[in-house]
Motif scaffolding. Structure first.
Motif, PDB file in Angstrom:
ATOM      1  N   VAL A   1       0.907  -1.088   0.322  1.00  0.00           N
ATOM      2  CA  VAL A   1      -0.288  -0.068  -0.157  1.00  0.00           C
ATOM      3  C   VAL A   1       0.992   0.890  -0.338  1.00  0.00           C
ATOM      4  O   VAL A   1       0.056   2.314  -0.634  1.00  0.00           O
ATOM      5  N   VAL A   2       1.973   1.110   0.942  1.00  0.00           N
ATOM      6  CA  VAL A   2       2.737   2.350   0.583  1.00  0.00           C
ATOM      7  C   VAL A   2       3.412   2.524  -0.330  1.00  0.00           C
ATOM      8  O   VAL A   2       3.476   3.488  -1.263  1.00  0.00           O
ATOM      9  N   ILE A   3       3.806   2.174  -1.528  1.00  0.00           N
ATOM     10  CA  ILE A   3       4.384   1.874  -2.628  1.00  0.00           C
ATOM     11  C   ILE A   3       3.350   1.683  -3.849  1.00  0.00           C
ATOM     12  O   ILE A   3       3.886   2.653  -4.340  1.00  0.00           O
ATOM     13  N   ASN A   4       2.067   1.587  -3.463  1.00  0.00           N
ATOM     14  CA  ASN A   4       0.696   2.315  -4.407  1.00  0.00           C
ATOM     15  C   ASN A   4       0.862   3.843  -4.028  1.00  0.00           C
ATOM     16  O   ASN A   4       0.803   4.552  -4.678  1.00  0.00           O
ATOM     17  N   PHE A   5       0.596   3.983  -2.854  1.00  0.00           N
ATOM     18  CA  PHE A   5       0.591   5.448  -2.499  1.00  0.00           C
ATOM     19  C   PHE A   5       1.867   6.794  -3.455  1.00  0.00           C
ATOM     20  O   PHE A   5       1.831   7.262  -3.979  1.00  0.00           O
ATOM     21  N   LEU A   6       3.072   6.082  -2.953  1.00  0.00           N
ATOM     22  CA  LEU A   6       4.364   7.070  -3.763  1.00  0.00           C
ATOM     23  C   LEU A   6       4.230   6.427  -5.382  1.00  0.00           C
ATOM     24  O   LEU A   6       4.603   7.556  -6.192  1.00  0.00           O
ATOM     25  N   LEU A   7       3.353   5.610  -6.048  1.00  0.00           N
ATOM     26  CA  LEU A   7       3.830   5.576  -7.511  1.00  0.00           C
ATOM     27  C   LEU A   7       2.524   6.660  -7.531  1.00  0.00           C
ATOM     28  O   LEU A   7       2.579   7.317  -8.632  1.00  0.00           O
ATOM     29  N   VAL A   8       0.917   6.683  -7.223  1.00  0.00           N
ATOM     30  CA  VAL A   8       0.294   7.413  -7.310  1.00  0.00           C
ATOM     31  C   VAL A   8       0.603   8.693  -6.555  1.00  0.00           C
ATOM     32  O   VAL A   8       0.548   9.909  -7.750  1.00  0.00           O
ATOM     33  N   ALA A   9       1.338   9.497  -6.334  1.00  0.00           N
ATOM     34  CA  ALA A   9       2.087  10.374  -5.820  1.00  0.00           C
ATOM     35  C   ALA A   9       2.754  11.106  -6.953  1.00  0.00           C
ATOM     36  O   ALA A   9       2.520  12.085  -7.604  1.00  0.00           O
ATOM     37  N   ALA A  10       3.648   9.766  -7.358  1.00  0.00           N
ATOM     38  CA  ALA A  10       4.541  10.066  -8.447  1.00  0.00           C
ATOM     39  C   ALA A  10       3.955  10.514  -9.506  1.00  0.00           C
ATOM     40  O   ALA A  10       4.498  11.652 -10.454  1.00  0.00           O
ATOM     41  N   ALA A  11       2.289  10.052  -9.956  1.00  0.00           N
ATOM     42  CA  ALA A  11       2.302   9.807 -11.373  1.00  0.00           C
ATOM     43  C   ALA A  11       1.469  10.801 -11.674  1.00  0.00           C
ATOM     44  O   ALA A  11       0.897  12.329 -11.566  1.00  0.00           O
ATOM     45  N   ILE A  12       0.927  11.628 -10.429  1.00  0.00           N
ATOM     46  CA  ILE A  12      -0.369  12.524 -10.061  1.00  0.00           C
ATOM     47  C   ILE A  12       0.821  13.546 -10.466  1.00  0.00           C
ATOM     48  O   ILE A  12       0.366  14.853 -10.625  1.00  0.00           O
ATOM     49  N   TYR A  13       2.096  13.942 -10.003  1.00  0.00           N
ATOM     50  CA  TYR A  13       3.296  15.080  -9.510  1.00  0.00           C
ATOM     51  C   TYR A  13       3.501  15.172 -11.261  1.00  0.00           C
ATOM     52  O   TYR A  13       3.600  16.140 -11.635  1.00  0.00           O
ATOM     53  N   PHE A  14       3.836  13.610 -12.307  1.00  0.00           N
ATOM     54  CA  PHE A  14       4.310  13.952 -13.034  1.00  0.00           C
ATOM     55  C   PHE A  14       3.861  14.307 -14.339  1.00  0.00           C
ATOM     56  O   PHE A  14       3.722  14.683 -15.268  1.00  0.00           O
TER      57      PHE A  14
END
Length: 126
Positions: free
Chosen positions: A69-82
């Motif tokens: 879940v933490v990795i999913n959160f980081l991936l979502v955050a990176a996707a939203i950012y970029f």
């Protein structure tokens, strides 16, 4: 009508709110996993089974589920950012340059800087 919609969408507040909702949703999954997969099993080992679903023994602490879940959160955050934030910042920067609005870190016209310094100096003397 479409111009008004474009102005509404281009406001930074709308994008910030959309990003906050998506990040908040992803972060909710992190918090839920921390509570459900890590903290609750540890608490249930100490106090017994106070109505825990599927009480499991010590080996049931699901750090792997939490890490996912933490990795999913980081991936979502990176996707939203970029995908959202960076392109939007570039669009806002281009619009501001077209309108003659300088970013805070760029120096203004030297005459304006000099006049501002003179004004500030005169204010400090009073």
């Amino acid at each position: 009508m479409l111009q008004g919609f474009k102005e509404f969408i281009m406001k930074g507040n709308v994008i910030d709110l959309a990003v906050a909702v998506v990040i908040g949703t992803a972060f909710a999954a992190v918090v839920n996993s921390l509570v459900g997969d890590v903290l609750m099993p540890l608490i249930s080992m100490l106090v017994g089974t106070p109505d825990f679903s599927n009480f499991l023994v010590f080996g049931a602490v699901k750090f792997g589920a939490f890490l996912t879940v933490v990795i999913n959160f980081l991936l979502v955050a990176a996707a939203i950012y970029f995908v959202v934030v960076v392109p939007m910042n570039h669009m806002i920067e281009r619009r501001n340059r077209r309108m003659g609005i300088l970013p805070e870190d760029e120096p203004a016209d030297p005459q304006v800087v000099l006049l501002t310094e003179i004004r500030d100096s005169l204010r400090s003397r009073q």
